[in-house]
Design an enzyme around this catalytic site. Sequence first.
Site, mmCIF file in Angstrom:
data_model
loop_
_atom_site.group_PDB
_atom_site.id
_atom_site.type_symbol
_atom_site.label_atom_id
_atom_site.label_comp_id
_atom_site.label_asym_id
_atom_site.label_seq_id
_atom_site.Cartn_x
_atom_site.Cartn_y
_atom_site.Cartn_z
ATOM 1 N N HIS A 279 0.996 -1.112 -0.104
ATOM 2 C CA HIS A 279 -0.122 -0.355 0.064
ATOM 3 C C HIS A 279 1.061 1.055 0.346
ATOM 4 O O HIS A 279 1.918 0.812 0.649
ATOM 5 C CB HIS A 279 -0.817 0.137 1.529
ATOM 6 C CG HIS A 279 -0.377 0.434 2.572
ATOM 7 N ND1 HIS A 279 0.680 -0.914 2.440
ATOM 8 C CD2 HIS A 279 0.040 1.188 3.934
ATOM 9 C CE1 HIS A 279 0.887 -0.627 3.771
ATOM 10 N NE2 HIS A 279 -0.008 0.733 4.662
ATOM 11 N N HIS B 42 1.831 3.773 2.393
ATOM 12 C CA HIS B 42 2.062 4.790 3.290
ATOM 13 C C HIS B 42 3.466 4.504 2.722
ATOM 14 O O HIS B 42 4.205 3.607 2.186
ATOM 15 C CB HIS B 42 1.723 3.998 4.336
ATOM 16 C CG HIS B 42 0.608 4.154 5.073
ATOM 17 N ND1 HIS B 42 -0.447 3.345 5.705
ATOM 18 C CD2 HIS B 42 -0.534 5.455 3.969
ATOM 19 C CE1 HIS B 42 -1.929 4.250 5.642
ATOM 20 N NE2 HIS B 42 -1.704 5.220 4.998
ATOM 21 N N ASP C 111 5.977 4.005 5.353
ATOM 22 C CA ASP C 111 7.099 3.482 5.893
ATOM 23 C C ASP C 111 7.282 2.750 5.034
ATOM 24 O O ASP C 111 7.003 1.532 5.509
ATOM 25 C CB ASP C 111 6.196 3.858 7.503
ATOM 26 C CG ASP C 111 5.127 3.144 7.360
ATOM 27 O OD1 ASP C 111 4.066 3.203 6.764
ATOM 28 O OD2 ASP C 111 4.791 2.258 8.360
ATOM 29 N N HIS C 112 6.374 2.597 3.372
ATOM 30 C CA HIS C 112 6.198 1.159 3.267
ATOM 31 C C HIS C 112 7.150 1.148 1.360
ATOM 32 O O HIS C 112 7.261 0.045 1.333
ATOM 33 C CB HIS C 112 4.963 0.833 2.948
ATOM 34 C CG HIS C 112 4.191 0.072 4.189
ATOM 35 N ND1 HIS C 112 4.579 -1.566 4.967
ATOM 36 C CD2 HIS C 112 3.582 0.068 5.623
ATOM 37 C CE1 HIS C 112 3.984 -1.567 5.368
ATOM 38 N NE2 HIS C 112 2.954 -0.589 6.442
ATOM 39 N N HIS D 140 -7.691 -0.780 5.563
ATOM 40 C CA HIS D 140 -6.124 -0.149 6.305
ATOM 41 C C HIS D 140 -6.462 0.990 5.205
ATOM 42 O O HIS D 140 -6.426 1.965 5.693
ATOM 43 C CB HIS D 140 -5.056 -0.507 6.112
ATOM 44 C CG HIS D 140 -4.121 0.560 6.800
ATOM 45 N ND1 HIS D 140 -4.292 0.755 7.907
ATOM 46 C CD2 HIS D 140 -2.775 0.394 5.927
ATOM 47 C CE1 HIS D 140 -2.688 1.602 7.766
ATOM 48 N NE2 HIS D 140 -2.403 0.990 7.146
ATOM 49 N N ASP E 63 -0.076 -3.624 6.196
ATOM 50 C CA ASP E 63 -1.396 -2.899 7.361
ATOM 51 C C ASP E 63 -1.975 -3.969 7.792
ATOM 52 O O ASP E 63 -3.036 -3.330 8.301
ATOM 53 C CB ASP E 63 -1.039 -1.488 7.439
ATOM 54 C CG ASP E 63 0.756 -1.404 7.392
ATOM 55 O OD1 ASP E 63 1.739 -2.181 8.304
ATOM 56 O OD2 ASP E 63 0.818 0.346 7.970
ATOM 57 N N HIS F 206 4.413 -4.430 10.612
ATOM 58 C CA HIS F 206 5.707 -3.724 11.693
ATOM 59 C C HIS F 206 5.478 -5.510 12.551
ATOM 60 O O HIS F 206 4.512 -5.822 12.783
ATOM 61 C CB HIS F 206 3.536 -3.112 11.749
ATOM 62 C CG HIS F 206 3.765 -1.661 11.420
ATOM 63 N ND1 HIS F 206 5.205 -0.090 11.539
ATOM 64 C CD2 HIS F 206 3.647 -1.291 10.320
ATOM 65 C CE1 HIS F 206 4.494 0.029 10.764
ATOM 66 N NE2 HIS F 206 3.074 -0.372 10.077
HETATM 67 ZN ZN LIG Z 1 0.403 1.848 6.938
#
Ligand SMILES: [Zn+2]
Length: 241
Positions: free
Chosen positions: A54, A56, A58-59, A110, A133, A171
Amino acid sequence: MIPIEILNAFGDNYIYVVEYGSEVCFAVDPGDAKPVEALISRRNIKLTHILATHHHADHIGGIGTLKKAFDCEIIGPDKQRISAIDTLARDGDDFDLGNMKVRCIATPGHTATGVCYFVTGKELEAPVLFTGDTLFVCGCGRLFECDGKTMFASLQKLAALPGETHIYPGHDYTEENLQFALTVEPGNETLKKKRKAVQQQNQHNRPTVPSTLAEEKTLNPFLKAKTWQEFANLRKQKDKF
Ligand SMILES: [Zn+2]
């Protein structure tokens, strides 16, 4: 058997690197390029593909750097929000990486456009599911763009996969998730045992992944919810936890 390399980023993000053939590998959700670069230079393997679950940061934060350095193919959903994508991952799409088969499963919840990747192949000890996530060990992602009904349906899709599937989430929220699960089922001895084991893993800086889908179906309150209303209620409680 091919080991799946588990890399850390930003404290609690996981990035995965899978060597799927002779000296070739793919990475999943490289939020940071550095740990991936370090691993592939140490192992002397070539990064050919990146799977993104996805949009985001941080990915996907490391994708630009890695694509520039290795000219790898980027597979993921949502070209609008992940501009580096070469191959769009749509629900039900299958593609081959060496002898491995990767199936894309749309899991809105999410985010509206997120996907999970189900990977099978004789080189793997068991089928593998990269859940981003959407599904965590003993937990699930927050609902940023969808309602509880949508996320519940996505989790039910994942729950229908084989029980022996290894779950690799985006995570490490495992210990906190177990604390929450124990507020839902305070008397569950298996949960208490799992919490103890995970606390030890954390003390020794060992990853708390993978789990198996069968284990998640026994322990994860969000997978144990029988209706979307029950799920949505649990999710609300967890948001305040
Ligand atoms: Zn995420």
